[in-house]
Design a protein around this motif. Structure first.
Motif, PDB file in Angstrom:
ATOM      1  N   MET A 159      16.561  29.414  62.868  1.00 33.14           N
ATOM      2  CA  MET A 159      17.597  30.358  62.456  1.00 33.14           C
ATOM      3  C   MET A 159      17.791  31.455  63.497  1.00 33.14           C
ATOM      4  N   GLN A 160      16.728  31.884  64.140  1.00 38.65           N
ATOM      5  CA  GLN A 160      16.858  32.858  65.216  1.00 38.65           C
ATOM      6  C   GLN A 160      17.708  32.300  66.351  1.00 38.65           C
ATOM      7  N   ASP A 161      17.425  31.049  66.727  1.00 40.33           N
ATOM      8  CA  ASP A 161      18.205  30.415  67.794  1.00 40.33           C
ATOM      9  C   ASP A 161      19.675  30.311  67.409  1.00 40.33           C
ATOM     10  N   LEU A 162      19.913  29.910  66.172  1.00 38.78           N
ATOM     11  CA  LEU A 162      21.285  29.735  65.698  1.00 38.78           C
ATOM     12  C   LEU A 162      22.027  31.064  65.677  1.00 38.78           C
ATOM     13  N   ALA A 163      21.387  32.101  65.156  1.00 37.01           N
ATOM     14  CA  ALA A 163      22.036  33.410  65.088  1.00 37.01           C
ATOM     15  C   ALA A 163      22.337  33.947  66.482  1.00 37.01           C
ATOM     16  N   ALA A 164      21.398  33.780  67.412  1.00 32.59           N
ATOM     17  CA  ALA A 164      21.622  34.257  68.778  1.00 32.59           C
ATOM     18  C   ALA A 164      22.822  33.559  69.406  1.00 32.59           C
ATOM     19  N   ASP A 165      22.984  32.274  69.115  1.00 29.89           N
ATOM     20  CA  ASP A 165      24.118  31.523  69.654  1.00 29.89           C
ATOM     21  C   ASP A 165      25.433  31.956  69.015  1.00 29.89           C
ATOM     22  N   LEU A 166      25.463  32.030  67.700  1.00 35.11           N
ATOM     23  CA  LEU A 166      26.716  32.292  66.996  1.00 35.11           C
ATOM     24  C   LEU A 166      27.155  33.755  67.074  1.00 35.11           C
ATOM     25  N   LEU A 167      26.212  34.660  67.333  1.00 37.29           N
ATOM     26  CA  LEU A 167      26.554  36.081  67.400  1.00 37.29           C
ATOM     27  C   LEU A 167      26.593  36.604  68.834  1.00 37.29           C
ATOM     28  N   ALA A 168      26.598  35.711  69.797  1.00 38.67           N
ATOM     29  CA  ALA A 168      26.646  36.122  71.202  1.00 38.67           C
ATOM     30  C   ALA A 168      27.882  36.974  71.461  1.00 38.67           C
ATOM     31  N   GLY A 169      27.692  38.069  72.171  1.00 38.20           N
ATOM     32  CA  GLY A 169      28.793  38.951  72.521  1.00 38.20           C
ATOM     33  C   GLY A 169      29.099  40.020  71.508  1.00 38.20           C
ATOM     34  N   ARG A 170      28.501  39.945  70.325  1.00 38.01           N
ATOM     35  CA  ARG A 170      28.702  40.983  69.314  1.00 38.01           C
ATOM     36  C   ARG A 170      27.606  42.045  69.418  1.00 38.01           C
ATOM     37  N   THR A 171      27.876  43.179  68.828  1.00 38.58           N
ATOM     38  CA  THR A 171      26.865  44.224  68.728  1.00 38.58           C
ATOM     39  C   THR A 171      26.022  43.930  67.503  1.00 38.58           C
ATOM     40  N   VAL A 172      24.748  43.641  67.709  1.00 36.83           N
ATOM     41  CA  VAL A 172      23.865  43.235  66.614  1.00 36.83           C
ATOM     42  C   VAL A 172      22.713  44.227  66.494  1.00 36.83           C
ATOM     43  N   ILE A 173      22.491  44.708  65.272  1.00 42.21           N
ATOM     44  CA  ILE A 173      21.318  45.532  64.966  1.00 42.21           C
ATOM     45  C   ILE A 173      20.398  44.681  64.103  1.00 42.21           C
ATOM     46  N   LEU A 174      19.221  44.373  64.630  1.00 43.00           N
ATOM     47  CA  LEU A 174      18.246  43.547  63.926  1.00 43.00           C
ATOM     48  C   LEU A 174      17.113  44.436  63.425  1.00 43.00           C
ATOM     49  N   ILE A 175      16.991  44.542  62.113  1.00 47.65           N
ATOM     50  CA  ILE A 175      15.897  45.284  61.484  1.00 47.65           C
ATOM     51  C   ILE A 175      14.781  44.290  61.200  1.00 47.65           C
ATOM     52  N   THR A 176      13.603  44.529  61.745  1.00 47.22           N
ATOM     53  CA  THR A 176      12.539  43.541  61.639  1.00 47.22           C
ATOM     54  C   THR A 176      11.177  44.215  61.632  1.00 47.22           C
ATOM     55  N   HIS A 177      10.196  43.538  61.028  1.00 49.74           N
ATOM     56  CA  HIS A 177       8.795  43.940  61.114  1.00 49.74           C
ATOM     57  C   HIS A 177       8.037  43.053  62.095  1.00 49.74           C
ATOM     58  N   ASP A 178       8.710  42.084  62.691  1.00 46.60           N
ATOM     59  CA  ASP A 178       8.059  41.027  63.454  1.00 46.60           C
ATOM     60  C   ASP A 178       8.175  41.291  64.954  1.00 46.60           C
ATOM     61  N   PRO A 179       7.076  41.666  65.630  1.00 51.56           N
ATOM     62  CA  PRO A 179       7.152  41.893  67.072  1.00 51.56           C
ATOM     63  C   PRO A 179       7.613  40.664  67.858  1.00 51.56           C
ATOM     64  N   LEU A 180       7.228  39.467  67.414  1.00 52.02           N
ATOM     65  CA  LEU A 180       7.650  38.262  68.116  1.00 52.02           C
ATOM     66  C   LEU A 180       9.161  38.080  68.012  1.00 52.02           C
ATOM     67  N   GLU A 181       9.717  38.355  66.844  1.00 52.25           N
ATOM     68  CA  GLU A 181      11.158  38.243  66.663  1.00 52.25           C
ATOM     69  C   GLU A 181      11.889  39.202  67.603  1.00 52.25           C
ATOM     70  N   ALA A 182      11.396  40.424  67.697  1.00 57.63           N
ATOM     71  CA  ALA A 182      12.008  41.396  68.610  1.00 57.63           C
ATOM     72  C   ALA A 182      11.873  40.943  70.055  1.00 57.63           C
ATOM     73  N   ALA A 183      10.704  40.404  70.417  1.00 56.99           N
ATOM     74  CA  ALA A 183      10.481  39.960  71.790  1.00 56.99           C
ATOM     75  C   ALA A 183      11.383  38.789  72.155  1.00 56.99           C
ATOM     76  N   ARG A 184      11.733  37.960  71.179  1.00 56.58           N
ATOM     77  CA  ARG A 184      12.618  36.811  71.435  1.00 56.58           C
ATOM     78  C   ARG A 184      14.084  37.213  71.498  1.00 56.58           C
ATOM     79  N   LEU A 185      14.492  38.144  70.622  1.00 53.18           N
ATOM     80  CA  LEU A 185      15.915  38.345  70.390  1.00 53.18           C
ATOM     81  C   LEU A 185      16.476  39.659  70.920  1.00 53.18           C
TER      82      LEU A 185
END
Length: 234
Positions: free
Chosen positions: A160-186
């Motif tokens: 789902m992270q991969d999919l969201a990064a692809d489909l939301l490319a070019g938009r301004t995205v604010i990701l609220i997360t508790h996951d350091p790995l998720e932040a490091a990836r995205l």
């Protein structure tokens, strides 16, 4: 650029002081911090949604109607099909829903042929894909993701992270997360939110989503975890 500079209060209790968040356009910005510090509240303020807290300070926000939001709970109507859940926004606004476009979006998120299934007939990952398609059909320049993948298993979460990064490319995205790995990836940028101040966090460079096993991603995950686990002062 979206900017929030000031203090966030709940009644007479400060949630977060010394905020100075800068959200550049066309990039993913991650907000991290302990539960209860006001991350979701900040997201709702950016989205123009009601909150119990009060923000005092400078707020440079998107224009009304310029933000779409996807939360941890897909919040699908249990009696409606996947297709009808995707078009619920236009219907509630009294607009004619574009069901052909909704079908196309469901296909893009990997749900072709499942348009008529109700949420109870879908897996957790599939329900989040429906919610992502519902977010995409709004076609807003700013998207807020409030822990949308935290309830998923590891493999589905990564997909789902991969999919969201692809489909939301070019938009301004604010990701609220508790996951350091998720932040490091995205994340292109990240901020730690704490009761007394905010600070920027270092992330790897390059395009997103970054590979899970990339050395720079693993190193950033470790660094973020250490920084978020230690108390710090303004």
């Amino acid at each position: 650029m979206i900017r929030l500079a000031g203090d966030l209060w709940l009644g007479d209790r400060p949630l977060a002081r010394g905020l100075d968040l800068r959200i550049p356009p066309g990039a993913w910005t991650c907000l991290l911090g302990a539960s209860g510090v006001g991350k979701s509240t900040l997201g709702r303020i950016v989205a123009g949604l009601p909150v119990a807290a009060r923000f005092r300070g400078r707020a440079d926000l998107p224009p009304p109607g310029g933000v779409a939001m996807l939360g941890q709970d897909a919040q699908l109507l249990p009696w409606a099909s996947a297709l009808e859940n995707v078009v619920i926004g236009p219907r509630l606004r009294g607009e004619a829903p574009d069901r052909a476009r909704a079908r196309g979006l469901l296909a893009r998120v990997g749900l072709a042929g499942l348009e008529d299934r109700r949420p109870a007939q879908l897996s957790g990952g599939q329900r989040q894909r429906v919610a992502l398609a519902r977010t995409l059909i709004e076609d807003r320049p700013v998207v807020i993701l409030d822990e949308p993948f935290s309830a998923l298993d590891a493999a589905t979460k990564a997909a789902m992270q991969d999919l969201a990064a692809d489909l939301l490319a070019g938009r301004t995205v604010i990701l609220i997360t508790h996951d350091p790995l998720e932040a490091a990836r995205l994340g292109h940028g990240a901020w730690a939110i704490a009761p007394e101040a905010t600070r920027p966090l270092a992330l790897p460079g390059g395009p997103i989503p970054r590979p899970l096993d990339a050395p720079e991603v693993m190193a950033a995950q470790t660094t973020l975890f250490r920084e978020l686990s230690q108390p710090w002062a303004a």
